[in-house]
Design an enzyme around this catalytic site. Structure first.
Site, PDB file in Angstrom:
ATOM      1  N   GLY A  98       5.600  -0.502  13.022  1.00 31.13           N
ATOM      2  CA  GLY A  98       5.350   0.742  13.159  1.00 31.13           C
ATOM      3  C   GLY A  98       5.708   1.919  13.520  1.00 31.13           C
ATOM      4  O   GLY A  98       5.409   2.956  13.382  1.00 31.13           O
ATOM      5  N   LYS A 100       0.662  -1.586   0.366  1.00 30.92           N
ATOM      6  CA  LYS A 100       0.154  -0.022   0.177  1.00 30.92           C
ATOM      7  C   LYS A 100       0.782   1.530  -0.062  1.00 30.92           C
ATOM      8  O   LYS A 100       1.605   1.384   0.630  1.00 30.92           O
ATOM      9  CB  LYS A 100      -0.747  -0.414   0.991  1.00 30.92           C
ATOM     10  N   GLY A 142       9.085  -5.113  10.153  1.00 25.41           N
ATOM     11  CA  GLY A 142       7.650  -5.626   9.309  1.00 25.41           C
ATOM     12  C   GLY A 142       8.147  -7.097   8.601  1.00 25.41           C
ATOM     13  O   GLY A 142       9.333  -7.469   8.873  1.00 25.41           O
TER      14      GLY A 142
HETATM   15  P1  AMP Z   1       2.750  -3.848   3.207  1.00 22.26           P
HETATM   16  O1  AMP Z   1       2.210  -4.766   4.685  1.00 22.26           O
HETATM   17  O2  AMP Z   1       2.275  -2.460   2.586  1.00 22.26           O
HETATM   18  O3  AMP Z   1       4.660  -4.114   3.707  1.00 22.26           O
HETATM   19  O4  AMP Z   1       2.796  -4.955   2.801  1.00 22.26           O
HETATM   20  C1  AMP Z   1       3.294  -6.158   2.151  1.00 22.26           C
HETATM   21  C2  AMP Z   1       2.621  -7.341   1.725  1.00 22.26           C
HETATM   22  O5  AMP Z   1       2.419  -6.252   0.371  1.00 22.26           O
HETATM   23  C3  AMP Z   1       3.350  -8.582   1.555  1.00 22.26           C
HETATM   24  O6  AMP Z   1       2.818  -9.343   2.098  1.00 22.26           O
HETATM   25  C4  AMP Z   1       3.590  -8.808  -0.184  1.00 22.26           C
HETATM   26  O7  AMP Z   1       2.862  -9.775  -0.773  1.00 22.26           O
HETATM   27  C5  AMP Z   1       2.629  -7.802  -0.624  1.00 22.26           C
HETATM   28  N1  AMP Z   1       3.115  -7.550  -2.038  1.00 22.26           N
HETATM   29  C6  AMP Z   1       4.078  -7.363  -2.391  1.00 22.26           C
HETATM   30  N2  AMP Z   1       4.524  -7.003  -3.679  1.00 22.26           N
HETATM   31  C7  AMP Z   1       3.134  -7.179  -4.245  1.00 22.26           C
HETATM   32  C8  AMP Z   1       2.336  -7.025  -5.547  1.00 22.26           C
HETATM   33  N3  AMP Z   1       3.096  -6.804  -6.659  1.00 22.26           N
HETATM   34  N4  AMP Z   1       0.634  -7.638  -5.452  1.00 22.26           N
HETATM   35  C9  AMP Z   1       0.262  -7.534  -4.806  1.00 22.26           C
HETATM   36  N5  AMP Z   1       0.959  -7.661  -3.218  1.00 22.26           N
HETATM   37  C10 AMP Z   1       2.905  -7.361  -3.195  1.00 22.26           C
END
Ligand code: AMP
Length: 414
Positions: free
Chosen positions: A374, A198, A351
């Site tokens: 966080g 995100k 994380g």
């Molecule tokens: P965050 O919590 O924002 O750091 O996101 C981590 C998550 O992003 C992990 O579970 C990854 O599987 C997911 N992620 C990374 N790249 C992608 C992608 N290209 N499409 C969907 N999910 C993704």
């Protein structure tokens, strides 16, 4: 500069220590004790220096009730095994009561006590003076060593500091030293790598880092929102539709600031969000309509790795793809390897990226892996963390700087 436990005399003193012992527990068994072992150096230091040690922590989210599913008893038992000595534990539903006060009063130098889960009390997360002063009344000095909750102003992280002289433990000290130095006095080139799903969650971090870094690498799920802002078609890839415009303005801001912004050159695409889905590599502007980007491709790995190799400071937060699926973990793995080989300071911002470097067996090749997801994100955003702000400052004199450096270097020699 913040005062650490080494700047004060703890001999014979009742020392209240906030640790982050929030470990995962399944069927009464601890499934990952990293947070306990990470807390040991400060506790052991206090034992060796004859303090009377009273530890506080939260565990899970008991929602302000004495829910025994969240008792710290299993943690007390394991802590006792790891320290090789008794850990006094009284499972008080109110955390502090007469029995607890009495036991705390009776502690001998070098003895350790763990309080019950501070989140059994509804006041804890509201940072009210009543519970803060109840906790503070047990000790004479407050040591905050819980970086994972330092971004929360709670009774046990910030409130108690209003009543007691407050210093940091080794864990927080290491966190603020690495993260703080990177943000304030980075050796250059300073490269930040942002990934994960995100954009929305990390906008403030990106905005803040654009004022600090020489190169910003964007990978993972968030890169598709940037691609969209650049006018590329992204097929079925994850999109943070609310933040396309903002992604565009971040690209613009990078240009204005002279920050090199690196986005993936190519992506590994799949038809389904599934490890076994058929996959193929496409250029960033040629993602087929019916496919989704799941990982960065080899040209991106090369581009990112070269920037990382040249860096003197690297901060990484967020995976380059869906690394939980082995067929889409390659990009994240290669970036982790580039960091492992980098001769500069490498900092992993908690994380998922911390999980990734551990999964690839590269954790010990990094200069620092933050223990707070966080908290480290908020730190990178440039926010003041209440649990850190509450720690007393060390006057910034040449003598203190030298003393601090000496203490720090000798502690981290091994
Ligand atoms: P965050 O919590 O924002 O750091 O996101 C981590 C998550 O992003 C992990 O579970 C990854 O599987 C997911 N992620 C990374 N790249 C992608 C992608 N290209 N499409 C969907 N999910 C993704």
């Amino acid at each position: 500069m913040k005062k650490t436990v080494e700047h004060i005399d703890v001999k014979g003193m009742k020392v209240l220590v906030r640790c982050d012992l929030n470990v995962p527990i399944k069927d009464g068994k601890i499934t990952d004790e990293t947070r306990i072992t990470a807390s040991l150096p400060t506790i052991q230091y206090l034992i060796d220096h004859d303090a009377k040690i009273i530890i506080m922590s939260h565990l899970g989210r008991p929602e302000g009730k004495a829910d025994m599913a969240y008792t710290l008893k299993p943690v007390a038992d394991r802590l006792s095994e790891l320290l090789g000595k008794e850990v006094v534990f009284i499972s008080s539903p109110t955390v502090v009561d007469d029995r607890v006060r009495e036991a705390a009063d009776k502690l001998e130098p070098g003895q350790v006590m763990l309080l019950e889960n501070v989140r059994f009390r509804p006041e804890e997360t509201k940072n009210t003076f009543d519970f803060s002063s109840e906790l503070a009344s047990l000790g004479q000095i407050f040591v905050n060593d819980a970086f994972g909750t330092a971004h929360r102003a709670h009774c046990s992280t910030a409130g108690v500091a209003g009543y007691l002289p407050t210093v940091s433990g080794f864990l927080i000290d290491k966190e603020i030293r690495y993260l703080g130095e990177a943000l304030e006095r980075p050796l250059r080139p300073f490269v930040a790598i942002m990934g994960g799903a995100k954009v929305g969650d990390k906008i403030k971090v990106i905005e803040n880092l654009l004022n600090k870094v020489d190169t910003l690498i964007i990978g993972g799920g968030m890169s598709y929102t940037f691609f969209k802002a650049l006018g590329y078609e992204i097929g079925q890839s994850i999109l943070d539709a609310d933040h396309v415009e903002l992604a565009g303005s971040l690209i613009e801001k990078a240009r204005e600031k002279g920050v090199q912004l690196l986005l993936p050159e190519d992506v590994v695409c799949a038809k389904e969000f599934d490890n076994d889905s058929e996959k193929a590599v496409f250029a960033k502007d040629s993602i087929p309509e019916d496919m989704m980007g799941m990982d960065i491709g080899p040209a991106s790995v090369k581009l990112f790795s070269e920037a990382i190799a040249a860096a003197k400071t690297v901060v990484w937060n967020g995976p380059m793809g869906v690394f939980e699926m082995p067929n889409f973990a390659e990009g994240t793995k290669k970036v982790a390897e580039a960091l492992a080989e980098c001769e500069g300071t490498t900092i992993i911002g908690g994380g998922d990226s911390a999980a990734a470097v551990t999964q690839f067996g590269l954790a010990d090749k990094m200069s620092h892996i933050s223990t707070g997801g966080g908290a480290s994100l908020e730190f990178l955003e440039g926010k003041v963390l209440p649990g850190v702000a509450a720690i007393n400052n060390l006057e910034h004199t040449d003598e203190n700087v030298e003393l601090y450096k000496h203490i720090y270097d000798s502690r981290n020699k091994n």
